[in-house]
Design a protein around this motif. Structure first.
Motif, PDB file in Angstrom:
ATOM      1  N   LYS A   1      -3.975  13.167   5.196  1.00  0.00           N
ATOM      2  CA  LYS A   1      -4.016  13.913   3.943  1.00  0.00           C
ATOM      3  C   LYS A   1      -5.242  13.593   3.102  1.00  0.00           C
ATOM      4  O   LYS A   1      -5.885  14.481   2.547  1.00  0.00           O
ATOM      5  CB  LYS A   1      -2.742  13.634   3.143  1.00  0.00           C
ATOM      6  N   PHE A   2      -5.572  12.295   2.983  1.00  0.00           N
ATOM      7  CA  PHE A   2      -6.608  11.889   2.039  1.00  0.00           C
ATOM      8  C   PHE A   2      -7.928  11.469   2.692  1.00  0.00           C
ATOM      9  O   PHE A   2      -8.973  11.520   2.057  1.00  0.00           O
ATOM     10  CB  PHE A   2      -6.102  10.744   1.152  1.00  0.00           C
ATOM     11  N   TYR A   3      -7.897  11.003   3.917  1.00  0.00           N
ATOM     12  CA  TYR A   3      -9.112  10.489   4.553  1.00  0.00           C
ATOM     13  C   TYR A   3      -9.298  11.065   5.953  1.00  0.00           C
ATOM     14  O   TYR A   3      -9.463  10.318   6.918  1.00  0.00           O
ATOM     15  CB  TYR A   3      -9.068   8.956   4.614  1.00  0.00           C
ATOM     16  N   PRO A   4      -9.274  12.375   6.107  1.00  0.00           N
ATOM     17  CA  PRO A   4      -9.497  12.949   7.440  1.00  0.00           C
ATOM     18  C   PRO A   4     -10.917  12.640   7.917  1.00  0.00           C
ATOM     19  O   PRO A   4     -11.858  12.577   7.117  1.00  0.00           O
ATOM     20  CB  PRO A   4      -9.301  14.455   7.211  1.00  0.00           C
ATOM     21  N   ASP A   5     -11.052  12.392   9.194  1.00  0.00           N
ATOM     22  CA  ASP A   5     -12.366  12.121   9.822  1.00  0.00           C
ATOM     23  C   ASP A   5     -12.984  10.804   9.362  1.00  0.00           C
ATOM     24  O   ASP A   5     -14.183  10.586   9.544  1.00  0.00           O
ATOM     25  CB  ASP A   5     -13.354  13.269   9.553  1.00  0.00           C
ATOM     26  N   LYS A   6     -12.194   9.935   8.715  1.00  0.00           N
ATOM     27  CA  LYS A   6     -12.695   8.618   8.325  1.00  0.00           C
ATOM     28  C   LYS A   6     -12.210   7.572   9.315  1.00  0.00           C
ATOM     29  O   LYS A   6     -11.141   7.694   9.908  1.00  0.00           O
ATOM     30  CB  LYS A   6     -12.204   8.241   6.921  1.00  0.00           C
ATOM     31  N   GLN A   7     -12.992   6.510   9.461  1.00  0.00           N
ATOM     32  CA  GLN A   7     -12.599   5.411  10.334  1.00  0.00           C
ATOM     33  C   GLN A   7     -11.562   4.545   9.612  1.00  0.00           C
ATOM     34  O   GLN A   7     -11.742   4.187   8.451  1.00  0.00           O
ATOM     35  CB  GLN A   7     -13.829   4.568  10.685  1.00  0.00           C
ATOM     36  N   TYR A   8     -10.468   4.234  10.289  1.00  0.00           N
ATOM     37  CA  TYR A   8      -9.400   3.491   9.632  1.00  0.00           C
ATOM     38  C   TYR A   8      -8.780   2.482  10.596  1.00  0.00           C
ATOM     39  O   TYR A   8      -8.945   2.558  11.817  1.00  0.00           O
ATOM     40  CB  TYR A   8      -8.314   4.440   9.115  1.00  0.00           C
ATOM     41  N   ASN A   9      -8.050   1.530  10.016  1.00  0.00           N
ATOM     42  CA  ASN A   9      -7.276   0.561  10.786  1.00  0.00           C
ATOM     43  C   ASN A   9      -5.864   0.488  10.218  1.00  0.00           C
ATOM     44  O   ASN A   9      -5.667   0.597   9.001  1.00  0.00           O
ATOM     45  CB  ASN A   9      -7.904  -0.837  10.712  1.00  0.00           C
ATOM     46  N   LEU A  10      -4.898   0.301  11.071  1.00  0.00           N
ATOM     47  CA  LEU A  10      -3.519   0.035  10.661  1.00  0.00           C
ATOM     48  C   LEU A  10      -3.209  -1.413  11.010  1.00  0.00           C
ATOM     49  O   LEU A  10      -3.253  -1.786  12.175  1.00  0.00           O
ATOM     50  CB  LEU A  10      -2.533   0.960  11.387  1.00  0.00           C
ATOM     51  N   PHE A  11      -2.938  -2.217  10.011  1.00  0.00           N
ATOM     52  CA  PHE A  11      -2.652  -3.629  10.229  1.00  0.00           C
ATOM     53  C   PHE A  11      -1.167  -3.880  10.021  1.00  0.00           C
ATOM     54  O   PHE A  11      -0.632  -3.616   8.944  1.00  0.00           O
ATOM     55  CB  PHE A  11      -3.473  -4.493   9.263  1.00  0.00           C
ATOM     56  N   LYS A  12      -0.508  -4.401  11.026  1.00  0.00           N
ATOM     57  CA  LYS A  12       0.944  -4.530  10.989  1.00  0.00           C
ATOM     58  C   LYS A  12       1.386  -5.920  10.530  1.00  0.00           C
ATOM     59  O   LYS A  12       0.619  -6.863  10.520  1.00  0.00           O
ATOM     60  CB  LYS A  12       1.523  -4.199  12.362  1.00  0.00           C
ATOM     61  N   ARG A  13       2.667  -5.996  10.174  1.00  0.00           N
ATOM     62  CA  ARG A  13       3.267  -7.235   9.726  1.00  0.00           C
ATOM     63  C   ARG A  13       3.076  -8.329  10.778  1.00  0.00           C
ATOM     64  O   ARG A  13       3.292  -8.084  11.970  1.00  0.00           O
ATOM     65  CB  ARG A  13       4.764  -7.025   9.489  1.00  0.00           C
ATOM     66  N   PRO A  14       2.676  -9.548  10.362  1.00  0.00           N
ATOM     67  CA  PRO A  14       2.543 -10.646  11.343  1.00  0.00           C
ATOM     68  C   PRO A  14       3.883 -10.981  11.991  1.00  0.00           C
ATOM     69  O   PRO A  14       4.919 -11.003  11.320  1.00  0.00           O
ATOM     70  CB  PRO A  14       2.038 -11.817  10.488  1.00  0.00           C
ATOM     71  N   GLN A  15       3.845 -11.228  13.280  1.00  0.00           N
ATOM     72  CA  GLN A  15       5.017 -11.663  14.040  1.00  0.00           C
ATOM     73  C   GLN A  15       4.699 -13.002  14.695  1.00  0.00           C
ATOM     74  O   GLN A  15       3.549 -13.274  15.042  1.00  0.00           O
ATOM     75  CB  GLN A  15       5.389 -10.631  15.100  1.00  0.00           C
ATOM     76  N   TRP A  16       5.717 -13.836  14.853  1.00  0.00           N
ATOM     77  CA  TRP A  16       5.508 -15.140  15.468  1.00  0.00           C
ATOM     78  C   TRP A  16       4.904 -14.988  16.870  1.00  0.00           C
ATOM     79  O   TRP A  16       5.373 -14.197  17.680  1.00  0.00           O
ATOM     80  CB  TRP A  16       6.818 -15.907  15.582  1.00  0.00           C
ATOM     81  N   GLY A  17       3.822 -15.749  17.120  1.00  0.00           N
ATOM     82  CA  GLY A  17       3.251 -15.822  18.462  1.00  0.00           C
ATOM     83  C   GLY A  17       2.465 -14.606  18.898  1.00  0.00           C
ATOM     84  O   GLY A  17       2.077 -14.509  20.068  1.00  0.00           O
ATOM     85  N   GLN A  18       2.182 -13.662  17.980  1.00  0.00           N
ATOM     86  CA  GLN A  18       1.429 -12.459  18.341  1.00  0.00           C
ATOM     87  C   GLN A  18       0.131 -12.408  17.544  1.00  0.00           C
ATOM     88  O   GLN A  18       0.099 -12.724  16.354  1.00  0.00           O
ATOM     89  CB  GLN A  18       2.254 -11.207  18.061  1.00  0.00           C
ATOM     90  N   TRP A  19      -0.954 -11.999  18.212  1.00  0.00           N
ATOM     91  CA  TRP A  19      -2.242 -11.881  17.538  1.00  0.00           C
ATOM     92  C   TRP A  19      -2.202 -10.725  16.548  1.00  0.00           C
ATOM     93  O   TRP A  19      -1.703  -9.646  16.848  1.00  0.00           O
ATOM     94  CB  TRP A  19      -3.368 -11.666  18.543  1.00  0.00           C
ATOM     95  N   CYS A  20      -2.732 -10.972  15.339  1.00  0.00           N
ATOM     96  CA  CYS A  20      -2.788  -9.958  14.284  1.00  0.00           C
ATOM     97  C   CYS A  20      -4.226  -9.823  13.806  1.00  0.00           C
ATOM     98  O   CYS A  20      -5.018 -10.765  13.889  1.00  0.00           O
ATOM     99  CB  CYS A  20      -1.907 -10.355  13.101  1.00  0.00           C
ATOM    100  N   ASP A  21      -4.549  -8.658  13.258  1.00  0.00           N
ATOM    101  CA  ASP A  21      -5.896  -8.383  12.778  1.00  0.00           C
ATOM    102  C   ASP A  21      -6.003  -8.719  11.296  1.00  0.00           C
ATOM    103  O   ASP A  21      -5.065  -8.487  10.528  1.00  0.00           O
ATOM    104  CB  ASP A  21      -6.211  -6.901  12.998  1.00  0.00           C
ATOM    105  N   TRP A  22      -7.146  -9.283  10.881  1.00  0.00           N
ATOM    106  CA  TRP A  22      -7.390  -9.576   9.460  1.00  0.00           C
ATOM    107  C   TRP A  22      -8.888  -9.736   9.228  1.00  0.00           C
ATOM    108  O   TRP A  22      -9.452 -10.797   9.435  1.00  0.00           O
ATOM    109  CB  TRP A  22      -6.637 -10.845   9.048  1.00  0.00           C
ATOM    110  N   ASP A  23      -9.550  -8.683   8.817  1.00  0.00           N
ATOM    111  CA  ASP A  23     -10.947  -8.696   8.426  1.00  0.00           C
ATOM    112  C   ASP A  23     -11.844  -9.416   9.441  1.00  0.00           C
ATOM    113  O   ASP A  23     -12.069  -8.908  10.517  1.00  0.00           O
ATOM    114  CB  ASP A  23     -11.088  -9.274   7.018  1.00  0.00           C
ATOM    115  N   PHE A  24     -12.338 -10.634   9.138  1.00  0.00           N
ATOM    116  CA  PHE A  24     -13.240 -11.315  10.060  1.00  0.00           C
ATOM    117  C   PHE A  24     -12.528 -11.921  11.264  1.00  0.00           C
ATOM    118  O   PHE A  24     -13.184 -12.316  12.235  1.00  0.00           O
ATOM    119  CB  PHE A  24     -13.993 -12.449   9.335  1.00  0.00           C
ATOM    120  N   PHE A  25     -11.208 -12.040  11.204  1.00  0.00           N
ATOM    121  CA  PHE A  25     -10.477 -12.817  12.206  1.00  0.00           C
ATOM    122  C   PHE A  25      -9.329 -12.036  12.829  1.00  0.00           C
ATOM    123  O   PHE A  25      -8.817 -11.061  12.251  1.00  0.00           O
ATOM    124  CB  PHE A  25      -9.879 -14.081  11.562  1.00  0.00           C
TER     125      PHE A  25
END
Length: 515
Positions: free
Chosen positions: A452-476
């Motif tokens: 709706k608001f950012y068509p054709d823009k580059q985006y990321n979906l960052f999900k809730r951290p879970q035990w023992g699973q790699w998660c995304d966060w800016d530099f890391f």
């Protein structure tokens, strides 16, 4: 409600307190008692001339007792943040015997430089170093203090125990220079007459006028109490009326009220100026310590701008110091470190690896999910600020460590800019929440929002951290483990190399030919 007489409540006997304080001059000093109980140590410190005694106490009944004796600043000392106690001179403590090592290590971690720590513990805590915490404490005592076996000195206490009691004394060494703000403030009546600056003049003036107005209201508050006392004096009630101002259930005099108001005002100003990228945890500690140690600080518009200019102009020095602190923090946890800290073969001692591990960064929430350990937030936030400084990224558009851990479901980042409740409110897409935290989207809602608001823009979906699973966060990328460790991994090898190159430049040592 917890009962007062739990298994860890052992009030300190008067002769033991005398032994703890032997040779100490507490006159005019600020004292912290991290496990204050009903206030035995607090009372003796006040009798010996302490300027102020601060306290933590977990039990609600005991906090009610302490509130009439000293300033209670928290419940769980293990969640204490350095900026809360950056002005204390002594930490004097009788921590829970079951985990005294953990409490004493925490005291050393958050204590300001030059602070003396005097602590009781079960002598076995010192004599039997079977755990990492005890080995670390053993090294601290050897390098920064002393210990002595007092014997079974609680056999005639209010609550008795026959175990031998140890007395530990530590001094946290002074490493950094004196606070950079010493001698900074100008005359109180100087006015800032221009319209230039990062923050509109009327907003600066407004916060200054609120500060001045609040102090005038405080004086008026006291004066009314005095007038009331004068009215009732002829009938024999004079001198018996007292009106007090409380904040967080602690009574404040004018000086304490002024300091609390100034600290909050500085936090407001720094937030409004959007210069958090310049302000590391150490800078905030310096500001807090400076405010606490002054008796009459002119809080004027000109001084506000001068302070902000000083912070901006010294950004390079601040970040260089933060770079070295980050480097030392990470490399101190390599597996053969001399401090007997928790060691990890992933961590290296001569450079920051592409992967590294920090202990005590996470805990399990009541619902079993990863939850930020508040006392460790600043560590990773400062590292991110350093990386923003080196790469030109904007810290204001990034999530703090606490915010990232607190994400529910998932959040959206569009071309590096985090979508928060505040942004959604401006777009009239959703009512704003109470906090400027990432929005709790479901995956489908997030995709709908982007379309709706950012068509054709580059985006990321960052999900809730879970035990023992790699998660995304800016530099890391990061992974949480229930034992309290968090594994971090640089996403960009060039950023990792840039950080190590800057460390080498500052420290003046060569890097390996191949990183």
């Amino acid at each position: 409600m917890k009962t007062i007489f739990n298994s860890e409540f052992f009030p300190t006997p008067a002769p033991v307190i005398e032994e703890m304080l032997f040779g100490l001059d507490l006159t005019g000093k600020v004292i912290l008692e991290p496990s204050a109980g009903s206030g035995h140590i607090v009372e003796v410190c006040q009798e010996r001339g302490a300027k102020q005694v601060l306290a933590f106490e977990e039990l609600e009944d005991l906090r009610a007792i302490l509130g009439s004796k000293c300033k209670v600043i928290g419940e769980d000392f293990l969640q204490c943040r350095p900026e809360q106690i950056s002005h204390v001179d002594f930490i004097i403590m009788n921590p829970p015997f079951s985990n005294a090592d953990k409490h004493i290590l925490k005291a050393y971690e958050v204590a300001p430089e030059g602070c003396q720590i005097i602590a009781l513990c079960n002598w076995e805590t010192i004599n039997n170093s079977f755990s990492r915490n005890r080995r670390q404490l053993e090294v601290l005592i050897k390098e920064n203090g002393s210990s002595i076996n007092l014997g079974p000195v609680f056999t005639e206490a209010e609550r008795t125990t026959g175990i031998d009691i140890g007395l530990i004394k530590l001094i946290k060494p002074v490493i950094s220079d004196q606070t950079k703000f010493e001698g900074f403030y100008l005359d109180a009546d100087e006015e800032f007459g221009g319209q230039d600056g990062l923050l509109p003049y009327n907003e600066v003036r407004d916060i200054v006028m609120r500060y001045i107005g609040s102090l005038k209201e405080f004086d008026e508050f006291v004066e009314r109490a005095n007038r009331l006392d004068a009215y009732i004096k002829p009938v024999g009630m004079g001198g018996q009326i007292g009106i007090s101002l409380t904040h967080r259930k602690s009574t404040l005099d004018k000086e304490e009220f002024s300091k609390e108001l100034q600290k909050k005002s500085w936090e407001w100003i720094i937030g409004k100026l959007k210069i958090k990228k310049f302000v590391t945890s150490q800078v905030m500690n310096d500001i807090n310590k400076f405010v606490e140690q002054q008796t009459h600080i002119p809080f004027t518009q000109k001084n506000i701008y001068q302070m902000m200019d000083m912070i901006v102009q010294t950004r390079g020095q601040t970040m260089n110091k933060a770079i070295i602190e980050a480097f030392d923090a990470i490399t101190s946890y390599y597996h053969e470190n001399r401090y007997n800290l928790p060691g990890f073969k992933t961590n290296k001692h001569y450079l920051v690896g592409e992967k590294f591990i920090f202990p005590y960064m996470i805990k399990e929430s009541f619902h079993g999910q990863p939850e930020s350990n508040w006392s460790s937030d600043n560590k990773m936030d400062d590292i991110n600020k350093v990386l923003c400084y080196l790469t030109g990224r904007n810290w204001d558009e990034m999530l703090s460590y606490h915010q990232r851990i607190s994400v529910s479901n998932c959040y959206v980042s569009v071309e590096g800019k985090t979508i928060t409740d505040a942004i959604l409110a401006r777009l009239n897409y959703r009512e704003p929440g109470r906090y400027n935290h990432p929005v709790s989207f479901t995956t489908n809602e997030a995709l709908e929002f982007i379309e709706k608001f950012y068509p054709d823009k580059q985006y990321n979906l960052f999900k809730r951290p879970q035990w023992g699973q790699w998660c995304d966060w800016d530099f890391f990328e990061f992974k949480c483990h229930k034992k309290g460790t968090v594994h971090f991994k640089f996403k960009d090898r060039d950023v990792w190399a840039l950080f190590n190159q800057r460390v080498a430049e500052i420290k003046g040592f060569p890097l390996p030919e191949k990183l």
